[in-house]
Scaffold this motif. Structure first.
Motif, PDB file in Angstrom:
ATOM      1  N   ALA A 181      -4.209  -7.247 -13.911  1.00  0.00           N
ATOM      2  CA  ALA A 181      -4.366  -5.931 -13.304  1.00  0.00           C
ATOM      3  C   ALA A 181      -3.026  -5.407 -12.807  1.00  0.00           C
ATOM      4  CB  ALA A 181      -5.368  -5.996 -12.152  1.00  0.00           C
ATOM      5  N   ARG A 182      -2.243  -6.285 -12.217  1.00  0.00           N
ATOM      6  CA  ARG A 182      -0.929  -5.877 -11.712  1.00  0.00           C
ATOM      7  C   ARG A 182       0.006  -5.506 -12.862  1.00  0.00           C
ATOM      8  NH1 ARG A 182       1.355  -3.052  -8.578  1.00  0.00           N
ATOM      9  NH2 ARG A 182       3.326  -3.733  -7.728  1.00  0.00           N
ATOM     10  N   MET A 183      -0.055  -6.260 -13.960  1.00  0.00           N
ATOM     11  CA  MET A 183       0.766  -5.941 -15.129  1.00  0.00           C
ATOM     12  C   MET A 183       0.334  -4.617 -15.770  1.00  0.00           C
ATOM     13  SD  MET A 183       1.118  -9.713 -16.886  1.00  0.00           S
ATOM     14  CE  MET A 183       1.710  -9.052 -18.414  1.00  0.00           C
ATOM     15  N   ASP A 184      -0.920  -4.255 -15.577  1.00  0.00           N
ATOM     16  CA  ASP A 184      -1.448  -3.010 -16.114  1.00  0.00           C
ATOM     17  C   ASP A 184      -1.058  -1.816 -15.252  1.00  0.00           C
ATOM     18  OD1 ASP A 184      -2.920  -1.630 -18.084  1.00  0.00           O
ATOM     19  OD2 ASP A 184      -4.695  -1.597 -16.804  1.00  0.00           O
ATOM     20  N   GLY A 185      -0.422  -2.069 -14.124  1.00  0.00           N
ATOM     21  CA  GLY A 185       0.040  -0.983 -13.265  1.00  0.00           C
ATOM     22  C   GLY A 185      -0.840  -0.702 -12.072  1.00  0.00           C
ATOM     23  N   ALA A 186      -1.791  -1.556 -11.804  1.00  0.00           N
ATOM     24  CA  ALA A 186      -2.663  -1.350 -10.644  1.00  0.00           C
ATOM     25  C   ALA A 186      -1.895  -1.646  -9.360  1.00  0.00           C
ATOM     26  CB  ALA A 186      -3.879  -2.255 -10.740  1.00  0.00           C
ATOM     27  N   THR A 187      -2.301  -1.012  -8.286  1.00  0.00           N
ATOM     28  CA  THR A 187      -1.679  -1.281  -6.995  1.00  0.00           C
ATOM     29  C   THR A 187      -2.125  -2.653  -6.508  1.00  0.00           C
ATOM     30  OG1 THR A 187      -3.512  -0.255  -5.800  1.00  0.00           O
ATOM     31  CG2 THR A 187      -1.674   1.179  -6.423  1.00  0.00           C
ATOM     32  N   TYR A 188      -1.447  -3.151  -5.481  1.00  0.00           N
ATOM     33  CA  TYR A 188      -1.809  -4.473  -4.963  1.00  0.00           C
ATOM     34  C   TYR A 188      -3.249  -4.522  -4.448  1.00  0.00           C
ATOM     35  CZ  TYR A 188       2.894  -6.325  -5.505  1.00  0.00           C
ATOM     36  OH  TYR A 188       4.063  -6.773  -6.035  1.00  0.00           O
ATOM     37  N   PRO A 189      -3.719  -3.514  -3.696  1.00  0.00           N
ATOM     38  CA  PRO A 189      -5.125  -3.580  -3.267  1.00  0.00           C
ATOM     39  C   PRO A 189      -6.112  -3.556  -4.435  1.00  0.00           C
ATOM     40  CG  PRO A 189      -3.926  -2.029  -1.909  1.00  0.00           C
ATOM     41  CD  PRO A 189      -3.009  -2.408  -3.024  1.00  0.00           C
ATOM     42  N   ALA A 190      -5.809  -2.765  -5.468  1.00  0.00           N
ATOM     43  CA  ALA A 190      -6.704  -2.712  -6.633  1.00  0.00           C
ATOM     44  C   ALA A 190      -6.694  -4.048  -7.381  1.00  0.00           C
ATOM     45  CB  ALA A 190      -6.284  -1.579  -7.558  1.00  0.00           C
ATOM     46  N   ALA A 191      -5.523  -4.642  -7.516  1.00  0.00           N
ATOM     47  CA  ALA A 191      -5.440  -5.944  -8.188  1.00  0.00           C
ATOM     48  C   ALA A 191      -6.172  -7.013  -7.395  1.00  0.00           C
ATOM     49  CB  ALA A 191      -3.971  -6.324  -8.391  1.00  0.00           C
ATOM     50  N   LEU A 192      -6.049  -6.972  -6.079  1.00  0.00           N
ATOM     51  CA  LEU A 192      -6.751  -7.935  -5.229  1.00  0.00           C
ATOM     52  C   LEU A 192      -8.263  -7.746  -5.329  1.00  0.00           C
ATOM     53  CD1 LEU A 192      -6.399 -10.207  -3.177  1.00  0.00           C
ATOM     54  CD2 LEU A 192      -6.355  -8.473  -1.390  1.00  0.00           C
ATOM     55  N   THR A 193      -8.692  -6.499  -5.420  1.00  0.00           N
ATOM     56  CA  THR A 193     -10.119  -6.224  -5.575  1.00  0.00           C
ATOM     57  C   THR A 193     -10.640  -6.770  -6.900  1.00  0.00           C
ATOM     58  OG1 THR A 193      -9.924  -4.232  -4.233  1.00  0.00           O
ATOM     59  CG2 THR A 193     -11.853  -4.386  -5.661  1.00  0.00           C
ATOM     60  N   ARG A 194      -9.878  -6.570  -7.970  1.00  0.00           N
ATOM     61  CA  ARG A 194     -10.297  -7.100  -9.269  1.00  0.00           C
ATOM     62  C   ARG A 194     -10.334  -8.620  -9.253  1.00  0.00           C
ATOM     63  NH1 ARG A 194      -7.029  -3.228 -13.536  1.00  0.00           N
ATOM     64  NH2 ARG A 194      -7.765  -1.258 -12.659  1.00  0.00           N
ATOM     65  N   ALA A 195      -9.380  -9.225  -8.591  1.00  0.00           N
ATOM     66  CA  ALA A 195      -9.374 -10.683  -8.488  1.00  0.00           C
ATOM     67  C   ALA A 195     -10.585 -11.171  -7.698  1.00  0.00           C
ATOM     68  CB  ALA A 195      -8.084 -11.156  -7.837  1.00  0.00           C
ATOM     69  N   ALA A 196     -10.915 -10.487  -6.624  1.00  0.00           N
ATOM     70  CA  ALA A 196     -12.069 -10.889  -5.810  1.00  0.00           C
ATOM     71  C   ALA A 196     -13.376 -10.732  -6.581  1.00  0.00           C
ATOM     72  CB  ALA A 196     -12.109 -10.062  -4.525  1.00  0.00           C
ATOM     73  N   VAL A 197     -13.482  -9.660  -7.351  1.00  0.00           N
ATOM     74  CA  VAL A 197     -14.690  -9.449  -8.149  1.00  0.00           C
ATOM     75  C   VAL A 197     -14.811 -10.537  -9.215  1.00  0.00           C
ATOM     76  CG1 VAL A 197     -15.743  -7.905  -9.854  1.00  0.00           C
ATOM     77  CG2 VAL A 197     -14.853  -6.983  -7.709  1.00  0.00           C
TER      78      VAL A 197
END
Length: 65
Positions: A28-44
């Motif tokens: 997600a981070r490599m795709d350009g997502a912000t840190y909160p968005a990447a953390l949310t995807r990781a949590a999901v």
């Protein structure tokens, strides 16, 4: 002995879930997502792996007893 097997299986599932979550966050981070968005995807992803494991274990429990 069954307690040891349960503990080892739980540890294995946790490690696999953490690895999947780390991979999802990194992608997600490599795709350009912000840190909160990447953390949310990781949590999901982490929650999905744990839920899938619990569902499969619940489905196989009657077959193994």
């Amino acid at each position: 002995m069954t307690v040891a097997v349960v503990l080892l299986a739980t540890a294995l599932v946790t490690v696999v879930a953490l690895l999947a979550a780390a991979g999802a966050g990194k992608l997600a981070r490599m795709d350009g997502a912000t840190y909160p968005a990447a953390l949310t995807r990781a949590a999901v992803t982490f929650a999905a792996v744990i839920t899938l494991t619990a569902t499969v274990a619940g489905a196989f429990a009657p077959l193994l007893t």
